[in-house]
Write a protein that holds these residues in place. Structure first.
Motif, mmCIF file in Angstrom:
data_model
loop_
_atom_site.group_PDB
_atom_site.id
_atom_site.type_symbol
_atom_site.label_atom_id
_atom_site.label_comp_id
_atom_site.label_asym_id
_atom_site.label_seq_id
_atom_site.Cartn_x
_atom_site.Cartn_y
_atom_site.Cartn_z
ATOM 1 N N THR A 20 0.843 -1.187 0.000
ATOM 2 C CA THR A 20 0.000 0.000 0.000
ATOM 3 C C THR A 20 0.879 1.237 0.000
ATOM 4 N N GLU A 21 0.360 2.327 -0.570
ATOM 5 C CA GLU A 21 1.160 3.550 -0.676
ATOM 6 C C GLU A 21 1.489 4.144 0.688
ATOM 7 N N LYS A 22 0.526 4.073 1.614
ATOM 8 C CA LYS A 22 0.713 4.642 2.950
ATOM 9 C C LYS A 22 0.488 3.554 3.994
ATOM 10 N N PRO A 23 1.090 3.705 5.163
ATOM 11 C CA PRO A 23 0.831 2.724 6.221
ATOM 12 C C PRO A 23 -0.622 2.821 6.685
ATOM 13 N N ILE A 24 -1.088 1.764 7.306
ATOM 14 C CA ILE A 24 -2.442 1.696 7.835
ATOM 15 C C ILE A 24 -2.374 1.224 9.284
ATOM 16 N N LEU A 25 -3.455 1.381 10.005
ATOM 17 C CA LEU A 25 -3.556 0.844 11.353
ATOM 18 C C LEU A 25 -4.253 -0.502 11.272
ATOM 19 N N VAL A 26 -3.749 -1.483 12.008
ATOM 20 C CA VAL A 26 -4.386 -2.794 12.066
ATOM 21 C C VAL A 26 -4.618 -3.168 13.521
ATOM 22 N N LYS A 27 -5.634 -3.987 13.725
ATOM 23 C CA LYS A 27 -5.948 -4.501 15.057
ATOM 24 C C LYS A 27 -5.954 -6.021 14.959
ATOM 25 N N ASN A 28 -5.203 -6.666 15.851
ATOM 26 C CA ASN A 28 -5.174 -8.129 15.803
ATOM 27 C C ASN A 28 -6.211 -8.718 16.756
ATOM 28 N N SER A 29 -6.247 -10.036 16.849
ATOM 29 C CA SER A 29 -7.259 -10.718 17.660
ATOM 30 C C SER A 29 -7.113 -10.444 19.150
ATOM 31 N N LYS A 30 -5.955 -9.949 19.584
ATOM 32 C CA LYS A 30 -5.741 -9.590 20.994
ATOM 33 C C LYS A 30 -6.062 -8.121 21.250
ATOM 34 N N SER A 31 -6.598 -7.440 20.239
ATOM 35 C CA SER A 31 -6.923 -6.008 20.274
ATOM 36 C C SER A 31 -5.685 -5.119 20.344
ATOM 37 N N ASP A 32 -4.519 -5.641 19.979
ATOM 38 C CA ASP A 32 -3.316 -4.814 19.843
ATOM 39 C C ASP A 32 -3.452 -4.000 18.563
ATOM 40 N N VAL A 33 -3.154 -2.714 18.627
ATOM 41 C CA VAL A 33 -3.214 -1.837 17.460
ATOM 42 C C VAL A 33 -1.796 -1.473 17.064
ATOM 43 N N MET A 34 -1.496 -1.560 15.771
ATOM 44 C CA MET A 34 -0.139 -1.277 15.294
ATOM 45 C C MET A 34 -0.170 -0.702 13.894
ATOM 46 N N LEU A 35 0.915 -0.063 13.526
ATOM 47 C CA LEU A 35 1.105 0.497 12.195
ATOM 48 C C LEU A 35 1.618 -0.619 11.294
ATOM 49 N N ALA A 36 1.052 -0.737 10.102
ATOM 50 C CA ALA A 36 1.456 -1.810 9.198
ATOM 51 C C ALA A 36 1.265 -1.377 7.753
ATOM 52 N N TYR A 37 1.811 -2.184 6.858
ATOM 53 C CA TYR A 37 1.534 -2.080 5.426
ATOM 54 C C TYR A 37 0.870 -3.376 5.003
ATOM 55 N N PHE A 38 0.047 -3.310 3.982
ATOM 56 C CA PHE A 38 -0.496 -4.499 3.330
ATOM 57 C C PHE A 38 0.382 -4.696 2.125
ATOM 58 N N GLU A 39 1.171 -5.760 2.111
ATOM 59 C CA GLU A 39 2.176 -5.915 1.057
ATOM 60 C C GLU A 39 2.248 -7.343 0.551
ATOM 61 N N ARG A 40 2.805 -7.458 -0.642
ATOM 62 C CA ARG A 40 3.001 -8.783 -1.238
ATOM 63 C C ARG A 40 4.263 -9.386 -0.634
ATOM 64 N N VAL A 41 4.078 -10.520 0.022
ATOM 65 C CA VAL A 41 5.163 -11.186 0.721
ATOM 66 C C VAL A 41 5.323 -12.577 0.137
ATOM 67 N N GLU A 42 6.568 -12.978 -0.047
ATOM 68 C CA GLU A 42 6.824 -14.322 -0.564
ATOM 69 C C GLU A 42 6.416 -15.344 0.490
ATOM 70 N N ASP A 43 5.679 -16.349 0.075
ATOM 71 C CA ASP A 43 5.189 -17.367 0.990
ATOM 72 C C ASP A 43 6.309 -18.293 1.451
ATOM 73 N N LYS A 44 6.125 -18.852 2.646
ATOM 74 C CA LYS A 44 7.078 -19.819 3.198
ATOM 75 C C LYS A 44 6.430 -21.190 3.244
ATOM 76 N N LYS A 45 7.235 -22.196 3.015
ATOM 77 C CA LYS A 45 6.772 -23.566 3.153
ATOM 78 C C LYS A 45 7.793 -24.276 4.029
ATOM 79 N N ASP A 46 7.367 -24.770 5.156
ATOM 80 C CA ASP A 46 8.260 -25.420 6.125
ATOM 81 C C ASP A 46 9.406 -24.505 6.528
ATOM 82 N N GLY A 47 9.117 -23.205 6.688
ATOM 83 C CA GLY A 47 10.151 -22.274 7.133
ATOM 84 C C GLY A 47 11.064 -21.778 6.035
ATOM 85 N N ARG A 48 10.875 -22.255 4.801
ATOM 86 C CA ARG A 48 11.727 -21.833 3.682
ATOM 87 C C ARG A 48 10.877 -21.079 2.679
ATOM 88 N N TYR A 49 11.481 -20.083 2.036
ATOM 89 C CA TYR A 49 10.774 -19.358 0.986
ATOM 90 C C TYR A 49 10.756 -20.199 -0.278
#
Length: 83
Positions: A20-49
């Protein structure tokens, strides 16, 4: 601004961009709020990319958070930063 549930809508990653062009605020299942980006991340399989498989994920960019630099897998809501 109000929270948007991830099952209703997700942030938009512009064409030819990796996050995303700008950071966003996200809330997780524990209600922690943090600054994040929504980005394309390479997937891991068994701990390896494995090549060629990129999925959009929320990545914490909040240096004061315990989650800094981590993919946040339990995001429940997000919102754009207030202007």
């Amino acid at each position: 601004m109000k929270w948007i549930k991830i099952d209703k809508d997700l942030p938009v990653i512009p064409n030819n961009c990796w996050r995303t062009e700008k950071p966003i605020l996200v809330k997780n299942s524990k209600s922690d709020v943090m600054l994040a980006y929504f980005e394309r991340v390479e997937d891991k399989k068994d701990g390896r990319y494995f090549g060629g498989s990129f999925s959009p994920k929320f990545v914490c960019e909040d240096k004061l958070s315990n989650y800094f630099g981590m993919v946040i897998t339990d995001v429940v809501e997000w919102m754009y930063l207030p202007k």
